[in-house]
Design an enzyme around this catalytic site. Structure first.
Site, PDB file in Angstrom:
ATOM      1  N   GLU A 175      27.106  -2.777   6.098  1.00 27.52           N
ATOM      2  CA  GLU A 175      27.646  -2.244   7.679  1.00 27.52           C
ATOM      3  C   GLU A 175      29.083  -2.859   7.597  1.00 27.52           C
ATOM      4  OE1 GLU A 175      24.275  -2.769  10.813  1.00 27.52           O
ATOM      5  OE2 GLU A 175      24.248  -4.725   9.704  1.00 27.52           O
ATOM      6  N   GLU A 218      26.441  -8.850  20.068  1.00 28.28           N
ATOM      7  CA  GLU A 218      26.762  -9.715  21.037  1.00 28.28           C
ATOM      8  C   GLU A 218      27.871 -10.390  21.044  1.00 28.28           C
ATOM      9  OE1 GLU A 218      22.241 -10.114  20.078  1.00 28.28           O
ATOM     10  OE2 GLU A 218      24.091  -9.742  19.099  1.00 28.28           O
ATOM     11  N   LYS A 256      24.655   0.600  19.395  1.00 33.29           N
ATOM     12  CA  LYS A 256      24.521   0.817  17.835  1.00 33.29           C
ATOM     13  C   LYS A 256      23.783   1.889  17.627  1.00 33.29           C
ATOM     14  CE  LYS A 256      24.519  -2.281  14.201  1.00 33.29           C
ATOM     15  NZ  LYS A 256      24.492  -3.631  13.561  1.00 33.29           N
ATOM     16  N   PRO A 265      41.353 -47.840  46.194  1.00 34.59           N
ATOM     17  CA  PRO A 265      40.241 -47.457  45.370  1.00 34.59           C
ATOM     18  C   PRO A 265      38.881 -47.396  45.977  1.00 34.59           C
ATOM     19  CG  PRO A 265      40.833 -49.614  45.177  1.00 34.59           C
ATOM     20  CD  PRO A 265      41.885 -48.900  46.151  1.00 34.59           C
ATOM     21  N   PHE A 268      45.008 -45.722  43.478  1.00 35.44           N
ATOM     22  CA  PHE A 268      44.990 -44.277  42.858  1.00 35.44           C
ATOM     23  C   PHE A 268      46.023 -43.354  43.191  1.00 35.44           C
ATOM     24  CE2 PHE A 268      40.857 -45.932  41.462  1.00 35.44           C
ATOM     25  CZ  PHE A 268      40.592 -45.108  40.393  1.00 35.44           C
ATOM     26  N   GLU A 310      40.408 -35.497  29.467  1.00 35.58           N
ATOM     27  CA  GLU A 310      40.280 -36.827  29.984  1.00 35.58           C
ATOM     28  C   GLU A 310      40.499 -37.677  28.544  1.00 35.58           C
ATOM     29  OE1 GLU A 310      37.195 -37.166  33.750  1.00 35.58           O
ATOM     30  OE2 GLU A 310      36.497 -37.427  31.799  1.00 35.58           O
ATOM     31  N   ASP A 321      40.875 -39.018  35.525  1.00 41.60           N
ATOM     32  CA  ASP A 321      39.536 -38.811  36.198  1.00 41.60           C
ATOM     33  C   ASP A 321      39.489 -37.213  36.604  1.00 41.60           C
ATOM     34  OD1 ASP A 321      36.919 -38.880  36.711  1.00 41.60           O
ATOM     35  OD2 ASP A 321      37.231 -39.835  38.630  1.00 41.60           O
ATOM     36  N   ASP A 362      23.796 -33.427  33.436  1.00 43.54           N
ATOM     37  CA  ASP A 362      25.179 -33.937  33.297  1.00 43.54           C
ATOM     38  C   ASP A 362      26.376 -33.233  34.497  1.00 43.54           C
ATOM     39  OD1 ASP A 362      24.664 -31.266  32.372  1.00 43.54           O
ATOM     40  OD2 ASP A 362      26.225 -31.741  30.524  1.00 43.54           O
ATOM     41  N   ARG A 418      34.781 -38.412  50.744  1.00 45.55           N
ATOM     42  CA  ARG A 418      36.041 -38.886  49.958  1.00 45.55           C
ATOM     43  C   ARG A 418      37.345 -38.185  50.926  1.00 45.55           C
ATOM     44  NH1 ARG A 418      34.475 -38.765  43.441  1.00 45.55           N
ATOM     45  NH2 ARG A 418      32.819 -40.537  43.705  1.00 45.55           N
TER      46      ARG A 418
END
Length: 277
Positions: A21, A73, A99, A163, A172, A196, A213, A228, A239
């Site tokens: 191919e 793909e 294809k 902080p 900060f 980081e 951060d 995560d 904040r």
């Protein structure tokens, strides 16, 4: 959204798992739906306000002939990204790569893959309270700007803030960035963590001192809850050092869970702070 369609563009190229191919090549058919705002082009009748489909057709042909991929793909993924990076008016692309001569040993018309990829808007918070704080924040902006699949659209002013969480540490320097990206949330998180690490970030203490951060605050209006990665960032409403730069960048941006704008959320936080003394 408006779109321009290029349907069944025929390209002879060398992609496939089998050696013959890639050596001999075969015919591929490409259908590309190019999503963009065509109103300016429609009203002005100016090609410069749209995407030239003849040019795009040639780009697709050249790209598929100059590159070789084992999987269709992979060919579709790389071609779609190349289109989005080359033509800035495109918001997203839906691409089907067919294809018709797929070597499966059975009668069929075609094997194909269809993907849709596009630009996303993300907001990232940044902070530093070790060393040359401004230099670390500037590094974050430069690091992300250098990524091919990320565009830094706007950067807030840097704010000196007390902080949060752990109080026995230096003040900060904080800010936010507005990004346009082709990366998924997980891919963007990995890039932020690389930034980081490049700044020698050490995770020795939760909410403790750090060189840099980088937190993913928002990704379009998506809501994600993964081991995560949580988006929107769960601490945003508490904040001020996030909400203040967010209001500077996008005061009318609506939190997908609270349905409040950034300006409204900051106002409510200030009211709570006054009541708490």
């Amino acid at each position: 959204m408006d779109h321009i369609t290029i349907e069944n563009l025929q390209v002879y190229a060398h992609h496939g798992v089998l050696p013959e191919e890639t050596a001999l090549g075969q015919r591929f058919l490409v259908t590309a739906m190019l999503y963009l705002d065509t109103r300016k082009a429609g009203r002005s009748d100016a090609l410069s306000q749209s995407v030239n489909y003849a040019e795009v057709s040639q780009f697709i042909t050249t790209f598929l002939q100059e590159h070789t991929f084992r999987l269709i793909e992979s060919a579709a993924e790389h071609l779609t990204q190349a289109l989005l990076l080359t033509y800035p008016l495109l918001d997203s692309v839906e691409l089907t790569l067919k294809k018709p001569w797929a070597p499966v040993g059975l009668p069929l018309d075609t094997v194909s893959v269809t993907i849709q990829r596009g630009w996303h808007t993300a907001f990232v918070a940044m902070g530093s309270n070790l060393g040359d704080k401004q230099s670390y924040l500037d590094h974050a902006v430069s690091f992300l700007s250098a990524a091919e699949t990320v565009q830094v659209l706007r950067v807030s002013d840097y704010l000196v803030t007390k902080p949060y969480g752990v109080l026995d540490q230096d003040d900060f320097l904080n800010g936010c960035m507005m990004l346009r990206t082709l990366l998924t949330p997980q891919e963007l998180l990995a890039l932020l963590q690389s930034g980081e690490q490049a700044a020698h970030r050490e995770r020795l203490r939760h909410w403790g001192p750090r060189t840099l951060d980088l937190d993913l605050l928002f990704y379009d209006d998506q809501v994600l809850w993964e081991p995560d990665l949580v988006v929107p960032h769960p601490e945003i409403a508490k904040r001020a050092f996030v909400l203040e730069p967010m209001v500077q960048l996008a005061p009318g941006f609506v939190h997908p869970l609270t349905r409040q704008t950034m300006a409204e959320m900051l106002s409510q936080l200030r009211q709570r702070e006054q009541l708490e003394g």
